[in-house]
Design a protein around this motif. Structure first.
Motif, PDB file in Angstrom:
ATOM      1  N   UNK A 152       0.795  -1.221   0.000  1.00 32.47           N
ATOM      2  CA  UNK A 152       0.000   0.000   0.000  1.00 32.47           C
ATOM      3  C   UNK A 152       0.823   1.263   0.000  1.00 32.47           C
ATOM      4  N   UNK A 153       2.159   1.145   0.080  1.00 31.25           N
ATOM      5  CA  UNK A 153       3.015   2.321   0.140  1.00 31.25           C
ATOM      6  C   UNK A 153       3.705   2.538  -1.202  1.00 31.25           C
ATOM      7  N   UNK A 154       4.206   3.764  -1.382  1.00 30.43           N
ATOM      8  CA  UNK A 154       4.941   4.115  -2.593  1.00 30.43           C
ATOM      9  C   UNK A 154       6.401   3.720  -2.394  1.00 30.43           C
ATOM     10  N   UNK A 155       6.869   2.724  -3.159  1.00 29.07           N
ATOM     11  CA  UNK A 155       8.230   2.228  -2.964  1.00 29.07           C
ATOM     12  C   UNK A 155       9.286   3.271  -3.306  1.00 29.07           C
ATOM     13  N   UNK A 156       8.931   4.309  -4.042  1.00 23.48           N
ATOM     14  CA  UNK A 156       9.901   5.343  -4.380  1.00 23.48           C
ATOM     15  C   UNK A 156       9.925   6.478  -3.355  1.00 23.48           C
ATOM     16  N   UNK A 157       9.098   6.373  -2.307  1.00 21.72           N
ATOM     17  CA  UNK A 157       9.058   7.416  -1.270  1.00 21.72           C
ATOM     18  C   UNK A 157      10.378   7.447  -0.507  1.00 21.72           C
ATOM     19  N   UNK A 158      10.991   8.622  -0.406  1.00 20.25           N
ATOM     20  CA  UNK A 158      12.275   8.730   0.290  1.00 20.25           C
ATOM     21  C   UNK A 158      12.120   8.801   1.805  1.00 20.25           C
ATOM     22  N   UNK A 159      10.882   8.965   2.288  1.00 15.56           N
ATOM     23  CA  UNK A 159      10.652   9.025   3.733  1.00 15.56           C
ATOM     24  C   UNK A 159      10.566   7.644   4.355  1.00 15.56           C
ATOM     25  N   UNK A 160       9.894   6.727   3.645  1.00 16.43           N
ATOM     26  CA  UNK A 160       9.685   5.399   4.229  1.00 16.43           C
ATOM     27  C   UNK A 160      10.300   4.281   3.402  1.00 16.43           C
ATOM     28  N   UNK A 161      10.802   4.599   2.192  1.00 12.31           N
ATOM     29  CA  UNK A 161      11.413   3.562   1.368  1.00 12.31           C
ATOM     30  C   UNK A 161      10.458   2.472   0.937  1.00 12.31           C
ATOM     31  N   UNK A 162       9.162   2.779   0.931  1.00  9.57           N
ATOM     32  CA  UNK A 162       8.178   1.793   0.521  1.00  9.57           C
ATOM     33  C   UNK A 162       7.673   0.889   1.622  1.00  9.57           C
ATOM     34  N   UNK A 163       8.053   1.181   2.854  1.00  5.12           N
ATOM     35  CA  UNK A 163       7.591   0.367   3.973  1.00  5.12           C
ATOM     36  C   UNK A 163       6.281   0.881   4.552  1.00  5.12           C
ATOM     37  N   UNK A 164       5.976   2.161   4.275  1.00  3.76           N
ATOM     38  CA  UNK A 164       4.809   2.783   4.883  1.00  3.76           C
ATOM     39  C   UNK A 164       5.084   3.325   6.274  1.00  3.76           C
ATOM     40  N   UNK A 165       6.303   3.051   6.783  1.00  2.00           N
ATOM     41  CA  UNK A 165       6.701   3.508   8.119  1.00  2.00           C
ATOM     42  C   UNK A 165       7.874   4.471   7.983  1.00  2.00           C
ATOM     43  N   UNK A 166       7.750   5.717   8.424  1.00  2.00           N
ATOM     44  CA  UNK A 166       8.868   6.664   8.300  1.00  2.00           C
ATOM     45  C   UNK A 166      10.160   6.092   8.879  1.00  2.00           C
ATOM     46  N   UNK A 167      11.232   6.168   8.110  1.00  2.00           N
ATOM     47  CA  UNK A 167      12.511   5.643   8.559  1.00  2.00           C
ATOM     48  C   UNK A 167      12.602   4.137   8.506  1.00  2.00           C
ATOM     49  N   UNK A 168      11.572   3.490   7.996  1.00  2.00           N
ATOM     50  CA  UNK A 168      11.528   2.019   7.930  1.00  2.00           C
ATOM     51  C   UNK A 168      11.754   1.389   9.292  1.00  2.00           C
TER      52      UNK A 168
END
Length: 201
Positions: free
Chosen positions: A161-177
């Motif tokens: 459900x997350x954007x894998x290209x997001x630089x905040x969560x890296x696609x994990x959906x959780x900030x900082x993974x």
């Protein structure tokens, strides 16, 4: 005087064991390396790297973790027998991952069609180009979509459900993974989802 050492005495002198990865090398030495701590009797299951050594950690947040991040006590916590048993299991996991990679190499066009096109950026060190891989699921022949940063060693699960290209969560959906729950003085609390995770729902 007989100077021949018994098998147990020889084992007591050993500081390293190498467990071959089934079906041949999959990178590096093609082995999982079991090492004894230099300052204690503890043993660790490692990737054998000379720089940026990683140890295998079991549990929900397990997998290869940089020793510098988890600390020597967490890495070298096994007995020799425990470490050798774990190393054989890890070698099997690595062999499975390698077979998946070979399938991608054999059919790159088909793989490209089946997978999403994006660049994963590490949410911890912000290095682009994290490697996507499948982590074997326990007691199953299935895999979980994961990513690992080649720069800092962070590994994290990808959320559909997350954007894998997001630089905040890296696609994990959780900030900082980071973990989905964190321990605070008032108890365990959920951490917020990344904005891209919310918009992807």
């Amino acid at each position: 005087m007989n100077s021949t050492l018994s098998a147990e005495e020889q084992l007591a002198l050993a500081v390293e064991f190498r467990v071959p990865i089934p079906q041949g090398p999959v990178g590096g030495y093609g082995e999982v390396v079991v090492r004894r701590d230099e300052t204690s009797d503890g043993w660790a299951v490692t990737d054998g790297a000379l720089v940026g050594l990683r140890a295998w950690v079991e549990g929900e947040d397990g997998g290869w973790q940089p020793v510098r991040d988890i600390g020597r006590a967490a890495a070298y916590k096994h007995t020799r027998e425990q470490a050798l048993g774990l190393a054989h299991r890890v070698a099997e996991y690595e062999a499975i991952n390698h077979q998946v990679l070979l399938g991608v190499i054999a059919d790159p066009l088909g793989h490209a069609i089946r997978t999403r096109q994006y660049t994963i950026t590490c949410p911890r060190c912000q290095t682009p180009g994290a490697e996507e891989y499948g982590e074997p699921a326990w007691n199953s022949d299935d895999f979980a979509d994961c990513a690992r940063c080649r720069a800092c060693g962070l590994e994290w699960a990808l959320d559909p459900g997350a954007d894998a290209s997001c630089t905040t969560c890296g696609g994990s959906g959780i900030p900082g993974a980071g973990p989905t729950r964190t321990h605070t003085p008032s108890g365990w609390q959920s951490v917020p989802n990344c904005g891209c995770h919310e918009s992807g729902r």
